[in-house]
Scaffold this motif. Structure first.
Motif, mmCIF file in Angstrom:
data_model
loop_
_atom_site.group_PDB
_atom_site.id
_atom_site.type_symbol
_atom_site.label_atom_id
_atom_site.label_comp_id
_atom_site.label_asym_id
_atom_site.label_seq_id
_atom_site.Cartn_x
_atom_site.Cartn_y
_atom_site.Cartn_z
ATOM 1 N N GLY A 240 -9.192 -1.239 6.962
ATOM 2 C CA GLY A 240 -10.320 -2.161 6.995
ATOM 3 C C GLY A 240 -9.905 -3.543 6.513
ATOM 4 N N CYS A 241 -10.499 -4.579 7.086
ATOM 5 C CA CYS A 241 -10.113 -5.961 6.791
ATOM 6 C C CYS A 241 -11.348 -6.856 6.874
ATOM 7 C CB CYS A 241 -9.068 -6.398 7.814
ATOM 8 S SG CYS A 241 -8.399 -8.056 7.609
ATOM 9 N N GLU A 242 -11.284 -8.020 6.226
ATOM 10 C CA GLU A 242 -12.347 -9.014 6.347
ATOM 11 C C GLU A 242 -12.017 -9.914 7.534
ATOM 12 O OE1 GLU A 242 -14.715 -12.342 6.221
ATOM 13 O OE2 GLU A 242 -12.607 -12.604 5.679
ATOM 14 N N THR A 243 -13.017 -10.259 8.336
ATOM 15 C CA THR A 243 -12.758 -10.941 9.604
ATOM 16 C C THR A 243 -12.034 -12.272 9.427
ATOM 17 O OG1 THR A 243 -14.809 -9.951 10.422
ATOM 18 C CG2 THR A 243 -13.798 -11.644 11.781
ATOM 19 N N GLY A 244 -12.459 -13.078 8.470
ATOM 20 C CA GLY A 244 -11.777 -14.343 8.243
ATOM 21 C C GLY A 244 -10.359 -14.156 7.741
ATOM 22 N N ASP A 245 -10.176 -13.176 6.879
ATOM 23 C CA ASP A 245 -8.861 -12.907 6.303
ATOM 24 C C ASP A 245 -7.912 -12.290 7.320
ATOM 25 O OD1 ASP A 245 -7.317 -13.207 3.974
ATOM 26 O OD2 ASP A 245 -7.574 -11.097 3.436
ATOM 27 N N TRP A 246 -8.474 -11.745 8.387
ATOM 28 C CA TRP A 246 -7.682 -11.063 9.421
ATOM 29 C C TRP A 246 -6.534 -11.940 9.907
ATOM 30 C CZ3 TRP A 246 -6.269 -12.019 14.389
ATOM 31 C CH2 TRP A 246 -5.785 -10.949 15.150
ATOM 32 N N ALA A 247 -6.803 -13.228 10.123
ATOM 33 C CA ALA A 247 -5.782 -14.138 10.657
ATOM 34 C C ALA A 247 -4.671 -14.415 9.644
ATOM 35 C CB ALA A 247 -6.422 -15.449 11.096
ATOM 36 N N HIS A 248 -4.853 -13.973 8.407
ATOM 37 C CA HIS A 248 -3.845 -14.186 7.370
ATOM 38 C C HIS A 248 -3.086 -12.919 7.011
ATOM 39 C CE1 HIS A 248 -5.435 -18.239 6.384
ATOM 40 N NE2 HIS A 248 -6.589 -17.691 6.744
ATOM 41 N N VAL A 249 -3.657 -11.753 7.343
ATOM 42 C CA VAL A 249 -3.029 -10.513 6.870
ATOM 43 C C VAL A 249 -2.805 -9.460 7.950
ATOM 44 C CG1 VAL A 249 -3.973 -10.818 4.545
ATOM 45 C CG2 VAL A 249 -5.253 -9.465 6.214
ATOM 46 N N ASP A 250 -3.572 -9.497 9.049
ATOM 47 C CA ASP A 250 -3.494 -8.414 10.029
ATOM 48 C C ASP A 250 -2.999 -8.869 11.395
ATOM 49 O OD1 ASP A 250 -4.087 -5.825 9.103
ATOM 50 O OD2 ASP A 250 -5.593 -5.551 10.670
ATOM 51 N N VAL A 251 -3.032 -10.153 11.640
ATOM 52 C CA VAL A 251 -2.729 -10.696 12.957
ATOM 53 C C VAL A 251 -1.344 -10.291 13.454
ATOM 54 C CG1 VAL A 251 -1.877 -12.843 11.932
ATOM 55 C CG2 VAL A 251 -2.626 -12.818 14.329
ATOM 56 N N TYR A 252 -0.414 -10.125 12.560
ATOM 57 C CA TYR A 252 0.992 -9.927 12.929
ATOM 58 C C TYR A 252 1.216 -8.691 13.798
ATOM 59 C CZ TYR A 252 0.928 -13.137 9.040
ATOM 60 O OH TYR A 252 0.615 -14.184 8.221
ATOM 61 N N LEU A 253 0.421 -7.671 13.598
ATOM 62 C CA LEU A 253 0.615 -6.429 14.330
ATOM 63 C C LEU A 253 0.162 -6.521 15.783
ATOM 64 C CD1 LEU A 253 -0.491 -3.849 11.612
ATOM 65 C CD2 LEU A 253 1.822 -4.526 12.247
ATOM 66 N N THR A 254 -0.571 -7.572 16.135
ATOM 67 C CA THR A 254 -0.994 -7.710 17.526
ATOM 68 C C THR A 254 0.176 -8.057 18.446
ATOM 69 O OG1 THR A 254 -1.518 -10.071 17.255
ATOM 70 C CG2 THR A 254 -3.296 -8.481 16.850
ATOM 71 N N LYS A 255 1.286 -8.474 17.868
ATOM 72 C CA LYS A 255 2.418 -8.927 18.681
ATOM 73 C C LYS A 255 3.267 -7.775 19.190
ATOM 74 C CE LYS A 255 6.314 -12.162 18.668
ATOM 75 N NZ LYS A 255 7.059 -13.184 17.896
ATOM 76 N N ASN A 256 3.432 -6.730 18.355
ATOM 77 C CA ASN A 256 4.418 -5.710 18.724
ATOM 78 C C ASN A 256 3.917 -4.279 18.602
ATOM 79 O OD1 ASN A 256 4.269 -5.710 15.975
ATOM 80 N ND2 ASN A 256 6.483 -5.602 15.603
ATOM 81 N N THR A 257 2.592 -4.081 18.514
ATOM 82 C CA THR A 257 2.040 -2.725 18.499
ATOM 83 C C THR A 257 0.888 -2.634 19.489
ATOM 84 O OG1 THR A 257 0.338 -3.089 16.802
ATOM 85 C CG2 THR A 257 2.563 -2.561 16.020
ATOM 86 N N ASP A 258 0.495 -1.410 19.782
ATOM 87 C CA ASP A 258 -0.691 -1.183 20.614
ATOM 88 C C ASP A 258 -1.892 -1.297 19.682
ATOM 89 O OD1 ASP A 258 -2.678 -0.371 22.284
ATOM 90 O OD2 ASP A 258 -1.766 1.529 22.866
ATOM 91 N N TYR A 259 -2.268 -2.539 19.427
ATOM 92 C CA TYR A 259 -3.243 -2.849 18.386
ATOM 93 C C TYR A 259 -4.662 -2.597 18.880
ATOM 94 C CZ TYR A 259 -5.180 -5.406 14.380
ATOM 95 O OH TYR A 259 -5.843 -5.753 13.239
#
Length: 331
Positions: A240-259
């Protein structure tokens, strides 16, 4: 824990919420607090802490000094006679929460103080109730599946009632009982149409690299609780993540995983998510808000009301988790 019983616990949400709304019409569960106006300290673990953290933030926004602490923390705040300590535990037996109460009392006693302790629990006569000045029952009924689902929702509702009491008026001008009834209607709507939306949500959200859920800060508990339900039942890797914080902590996995991402609607920071997910074709489930790039969108009765969403939206991933878990148990 029992998969079939967990599903039945979820199916009973509308009925138990309506019962809670009736109870809130009859009495103020926090009435015994009287005119107490000092700081509020919430203690809890897991989903109890998720709910309390949102409650504390809402109270601070209304000028009430309130904090939510993990009961396992070694850094519990100092308290005095004016402090109200709200210990939250559905079972009433969380060892960390009981230990935290002991430590808080001992530290206060050294300073000649004694805080007022409230037990918010779903089990009458539990160990937690024996250490409290006031017991506030969650009234969620027996959760036969062994998973804190209805009790999580009732915890939020009762903490909203405390917020109204301390804030001096009902949030948004609607009594808490009205908001709880609206949440019951929302749950009933989602359950009635489950076969229309759940298969598509499951296919979109459950991927080989896990599931991710994001919610606005004011409803962060929804993302945290939903991820917990996926981990606890069908044992799906979920965060689980906060939507605003997503771009600082979770975004990275969209590049190389089936996110796979479930977005609970209403965040003013959605552009920060779309900046990365749109060009990368990320698989998104949108709950409570129309999103043109979503693979699946789930709307429900009352989803335009923030407190209804807070009390209702976790049912979407909860039902996904329950049906997956039941299927696993039958094989």
């Amino acid at each position: 824990m029992k998969a079939d019983a967990f599903a039945r616990d979820l199916e009973q949400k509308p009925a138990t919420l309506r019962d809670l709304a009736d109870h809130l019409d009859r009495e103020d569960p926090w009435g015994a607090l009287g005119s107490r106006s000092g700081p509020v300290v919430f203690l809890g673990m897991g989903s109890s802490h998720y709910a309390a953290s949102v409650a504390a933030a809402r109270m601070r926004a209304r000028g009430v000094p309130a904090v939510a602490e993990l009961a396992s923390s070694d850094l519990l705040p100092r308290v005095d006679d004016d402090t109200t300590v709200v210990a939250v535990s559905a079972s009433g037996g969380s060892r960390e929460t009981l230990d935290a109460l002991g430590r808080i009392h001992a530290r206060a006693a050294e300073a000649g103080a004694r805080p007022y302790v409230v037990a918010l629990t779903n089990v009458e006569g539990s160990a937690l109730t024996e250490r409290a000045d006031l017991v506030v029952p969650m009234l969620a009924g027996v959760e036969a599946g062994g998973v804190a689902c209805r009790s999580f929702q009732h915890t939020l509702a009762l903490l909203l009632a405390l917020e109204d009491r301390r804030g001096g008026e009902a949030a948004g001008g609607t009594p808490i009982s009205g908001r709880v009834r609206a949440a019951a209607d929302a749950a009933a709507d989602l359950l009635a149409r489950e076969d229309d939306w759940r298969p598509a949500v499951t296919e979109a959200l459950i991927g080989p690299d896990g599931s991710h859920l994001a919610a606005p800060a004011r409803r962060l508990s929804s993302a945290q609780q939903s991820a917990l339900m996926l981990r606890e039942g069908p044992r799906v890797a979920a965060v689980g993540c906060e939507t605003g914080d997503w771009a600082h902590v979770d975004v990275y996995l969209t590049k190389n995983t089936d996110y796979r991402l479930l977005l609970f609607g209403g965040s003013r920071w959605l552009d920060g998510v779309r900046e990365w997910t749109d060009p990368r074709g990320t698989t998104i489930v949108s709950v409570g808000e129309d999103l043109e790039t979503a693979a699946v969108t789930v709307r429900y009765t009352g989803d335009d009301l923030d407190d209804v969403a807070l009390l209702s939206e976790t049912l979407v991933p909860e039902l996904v988790a329950a049906r997956m878990w039941t299927a696993q148990a039958s094989t």
